[in-house]
Structures are given as C-alpha cells and as structure tokens.
Write a protein that holds these residues in place. Structure first.
Motif, PDB file in Angstrom:
ATOM      1  N   ALA A   1       0.834  -1.210   0.000  1.00 33.42           N
ATOM      2  CA  ALA A   1       0.000   0.000   0.000  1.00 33.42           C
ATOM      3  C   ALA A   1       0.864   1.254   0.000  1.00 33.42           C
ATOM      4  N   GLY A   2       1.949   1.250   0.791  1.00 31.88           N
ATOM      5  CA  GLY A   2       2.826   2.414   0.818  1.00 31.88           C
ATOM      6  C   GLY A   2       3.504   2.656  -0.514  1.00 31.88           C
ATOM      7  N   SER A   3       3.951   1.578  -1.176  1.00 29.51           N
ATOM      8  CA  SER A   3       4.589   1.726  -2.485  1.00 29.51           C
ATOM      9  C   SER A   3       3.606   2.271  -3.522  1.00 29.51           C
ATOM     10  N   LEU A   4       2.372   1.771  -3.479  1.00 27.07           N
ATOM     11  CA  LEU A   4       1.359   2.271  -4.420  1.00 27.07           C
ATOM     12  C   LEU A   4       1.066   3.752  -4.173  1.00 27.07           C
ATOM     13  N   TRP A   5       0.964   4.145  -2.924  1.00 27.58           N
ATOM     14  CA  TRP A   5       0.672   5.552  -2.609  1.00 27.58           C
ATOM     15  C   TRP A   5       1.804   6.468  -3.066  1.00 27.58           C
ATOM     16  N   ILE A   6       3.048   6.066  -2.792  1.00 26.20           N
ATOM     17  CA  ILE A   6       4.196   6.892  -3.199  1.00 26.20           C
ATOM     18  C   ILE A   6       4.274   6.995  -4.713  1.00 26.20           C
ATOM     19  N   SER A   7       4.084   5.884  -5.415  1.00 29.22           N
ATOM     20  CA  SER A   7       4.162   5.895  -6.876  1.00 29.22           C
ATOM     21  C   SER A   7       3.053   6.745  -7.485  1.00 29.22           C
ATOM     22  N   SER A   8       1.845   6.617  -6.948  1.00 34.18           N
ATOM     23  CA  SER A   8       0.725   7.409  -7.479  1.00 34.18           C
ATOM     24  C   SER A   8       0.961   8.897  -7.231  1.00 34.18           C
ATOM     25  N   THR A   9       1.507   9.222  -6.060  1.00 36.52           N
ATOM     26  CA  THR A   9       1.777  10.636  -5.757  1.00 36.52           C
ATOM     27  C   THR A   9       2.838  11.197  -6.694  1.00 36.52           C
TER      28      THR A   9
ATOM     29  N   TYR B   1      -3.158   4.698 -13.355  1.00 33.10           N
ATOM     30  CA  TYR B   1      -3.266   4.401 -11.928  1.00 33.10           C
ATOM     31  C   TYR B   1      -3.724   2.956 -11.698  1.00 33.10           C
TER      32      TYR B   1
ATOM     33  N   ALA C   1      -1.747   0.046  -9.596  1.00 34.05           N
ATOM     34  CA  ALA C   1      -2.362  -0.818  -8.582  1.00 34.05           C
ATOM     35  C   ALA C   1      -2.112  -2.288  -8.895  1.00 34.05           C
TER      36      ALA C   1
END
Length: 414
Positions: A26-34, A54, A58
């Motif tokens: 989840a953290g990797s997905l959030w950082i990449s999306s940001t 996006y 995911a």
C-alpha cells in the motif's frame, strides 16, 4: 503462562509479516501514485497519466502482498503490467520499483536456475523502459537498469544462500545435540553397568556362601555378610559420585587435573584403588595376584578410570564364569603408554572355542571396555589365552609432558 508463549502473542507474531507486506504494497502504491501525479513534465516526454495508468500501478504493487507465497507468479504478473505501462509511455520510474521488488523476492526464495531466468526477463523489461528516458541519458539509463537488476538478483541470491546456510547449521547443531545425548546415555549406561555388575556379582557370590555355611561356619558367614555390606555401600557411594558428576555443569572430577584417587581417596576410582578391588574379589573366592612393572606415574583421570574399569569388568567376568580360577593382573607403565592384562587360568570356566564366542560371553561388558578404550585411542582385546584360560588386554597411549618424560627417565636410570 509466559508472555512469549501466550496464544495472543503467538497469533500476533504470526500476523506481523502479513501486516508488513500489506503496508509495503500500500505504501509503495501511494508513493508511486503521488509521484506520477506531481512529477513535472514541461517538455511532454511522457504520456499524461489517466485512470488506466493508476490502475496499472495498482496491478503492479498490490499483488506484492502475495510475493512470498507465489514469488514467480507475482513476478510474471508484475512484469506484464510494467511492460504494458512502459509500452503506453507513462512516466517510467514509478513502475520499475515493483518489478525490482518482485525480482529480489524470487532470487531470495527460489533456486538459482529459476531466479537467473527471471532476472534476464526483468532486465529485458527494464531495458524496454529506457527508451522513455530524457534525451541525452539513454546510455546512462541502460547502465543503471543493468546494474540495478544485478544488484537485486545478487542481494536476493545472497539472502537465499544465507538462509540455507543458517538452516544447515541449525540441522547440524540439532544432530550434534542428538549425538551428545546418545553419547551421554551410553556413558551413563556404561558407568551403571561397571558399577552395578561388579558389586552385584560379589554380593551374589558372598550371599550364596553365607547361606551355605550359615549354620556350619558362622564366622565365615559373618565375614561373607560383611563383604556384602561393604560391596553394597561402595556401590551406593559410586552411584552417588556418578550422579554428582552428572548434575554438575562444569568440569567434574573426571576432567580435573591429576588422578582423582591422589586428590581424594574417595573420589573417582582409578588404579590407586586396585588393591581394594583385588581384596574384594579375593573375598568373593577368586584369588588374584597383582604385578606392576615400570615406574608408576600419575595418569590422566580419564585414562586412570578407563584402566580401572577394564580390570573391574574383567574380574567381574572371572567371578561370573570362572569362580575357581587363579587370576593375574599385570599393569605395565611404559614411557608413552600403559598396558593392563587380566588373565585367569581357566579353572571352572566353560570352554570357549572362538573369539566370537568370547565376545558373546563378555556381552555388554566387552563392548563397554572397547568404547572406553576407543575414547582415549586405545585398544582392548579379549579371548582365550595361549596357555589356557581367558585374557583381557588393554593398551592406551598416555600423553606425557616433557617434564614428566624426563622425570620418568631419571627415575628408571636410578
């Protein structure tokens, strides 16, 4: 109940890896999306991010939750999604971390022949993405992704080899522990046999004698009963000494410096107790003659106990199988070895035709004698003597210091 073994603690400890994997994905997905949403692109190098971009992110990062259970499958899925993402031309940097993580996992959990193929496929995907690099750094991007792929594989493979080495070391330690337990059980059984067999044999013979002459010769019966009591008390004393040694965590009497008999007359038996042993056997009706050649010197406690037990077991066998035989015990102190020989003349002994039969007659006693001698690089032989009767011979090398050898030479010269 101890906190570490409480059911709630066990469940919490089992669930922590799962929570960590979910947090990582989840953290990797959030950082990449940001990063994808906020990365500046004034020159329009990459395709404008949309819902499909996006969704691909995911699909790249969320399956990493299962990477330790299905490493190869997760790598294949992640590789296909990254390849699709790079083919569509989205900002490439935010996607490659997922594939690098999946490659590391495969290298750390699967055999090298599998991880090498996965590393080659991942490198192809990474090289495909270098076409999206900014103008002027294409060659640098190729070198970077090549080195990054190698680093991920090498680190993962090293973790796998370290884990295998740790597992092998643990198995070796468990095997050593099992061997130590087995050896300790054999040692205890050997000591119990040596202590009990001898004294019980003496008690049996003396009890029979006392019963036979109880009315006709009361003084002889009393002496026999006194011998029974002495043998029983000595057996109990030796049992207590053995139990004390087993209870001690540090070096016991058997590992102390110098012979136990010299330090403590009631300590671990050795050749210093040979006269007492011979006296006790003589009271059981077996005449024993002791002959010592060479200059006696202090034996290491283990060898001293070994020699004593061999003599004790040999005399016990004489009491059992040839109670009428005259027996000779010879102890030869050599410069670098000690030799012990116990020979009876065969009176009253059932004939033994072969050495194999002799070994069967000796039973566990002969096995125990040989085990003791082997520990100290010695040898034990047992069988019919050339002139008749039966003979047990022990030869054990004795490690001597320079000072001890010089003293022995000077003593002999005198």
């Amino acid at each position: 109940m101890h906190f570490a073994t409480h059911p709630a603690t066990v469940r919490l400890r089992a669930g922590l890896p799962v929570v960590a994997e979910i947090g990582w994905a989840a953290g990797s997905l959030w950082i990449s999306s940001t990063l994808l949403d906020n990365w500046p692109d004034p020159h329009g190098y990459w395709r404008t991010p949309d819902a499909f971009a996006y969704g691909l992110l995911a699909a790249i990062y969320l399956p990493l939750v299962l990477r330790r259970r299905f490493p190869v499958a997760v790598l294949c899925s992640t590789g296909l999604c990254v390849a699709t993402y790079l083919t569509l031309g989205y900002y490439h940097v935010v996607a490659v971390c997922g594939l690098a993580t999946a490659l590391y996992t495969v290298a750390s959990l699967r055999p090298r022949r599998v991880s090498v193929r996965c590393a080659a496929a991942s490198l192809v995907v990474f090289l495909w993405g270098t076409r999206l690099a900014e103008p002027g750094i294409g060659a640098l991007s190729v070198a970077f992704v090549t080195v990054a792929t190698l680093v991920c594989w090498v680190v993962g493979d090293g973790a796998r080899r370290l884990r295998e080495l740790t597992r092998r070391l643990r198995l070796e330690q468990e095997e050593k522990a099992r061997r130590a337990v087995t050896e300790e059980r054999i040692r205890i059984a050997r000591e119990l046999h040596d202590v009990i067999a001898h004294h019980v044999s003496v008690i049996s013979v003396q009890t029979g004698l006392a019963a036979y002459v109880f009315t006709a010769d009361p003084p002889t019966a009393r002496r026999a009963l006194d011998t029974v009591g002495d043998s029983a008390r000595e057996a109990l004393a030796e049992m207590r000494r053995m139990l004390e040694v087993l209870r001690e965590e540090g070096p016991g009497p058997a590992t102390a410096t110098g012979p136990a008999s010299a330090a403590d007359p009631r300590g671990v038996p050795g050749l210093g107790h040979l006269d007492e042993l011979v006296t006790r056997v003589g009271e059981a009706g077996v005449p024993v003659e002791v002959r010592i050649t060479g200059t006696a010197y202090a034996l290491p406690p283990g060898i001293d106990l070994c020699a004593y037990r061999v003599v004790q077991e040999a005399l016990t066998n004489v009491i059992k199988h040839a109670p009428e035989a005259r027996t000779t015990v010879r102890v030869d102190y050599g410069a670098d070895e000690i030799r012990v020989r116990v020979k009876d003349d065969g009176s009253g002994r059932a004939p033994v035709r072969t050495a194999t039969g002799a070994q069967r007659a000796a039973g566990h006693g002969l096995i125990g004698m040989r085990e003791r001698a082997t520990i100290y690089h010695g040898t034990v032989t047992a069988g019919p003597a050339p002139g008749g009767g039966f003979e047990v011979s022990l030869r054990v090398p004795v490690p001597r210091t320079g000072g001890d050898e010089a003293d022995a030479v000077r003593t002999r010269r005198r």
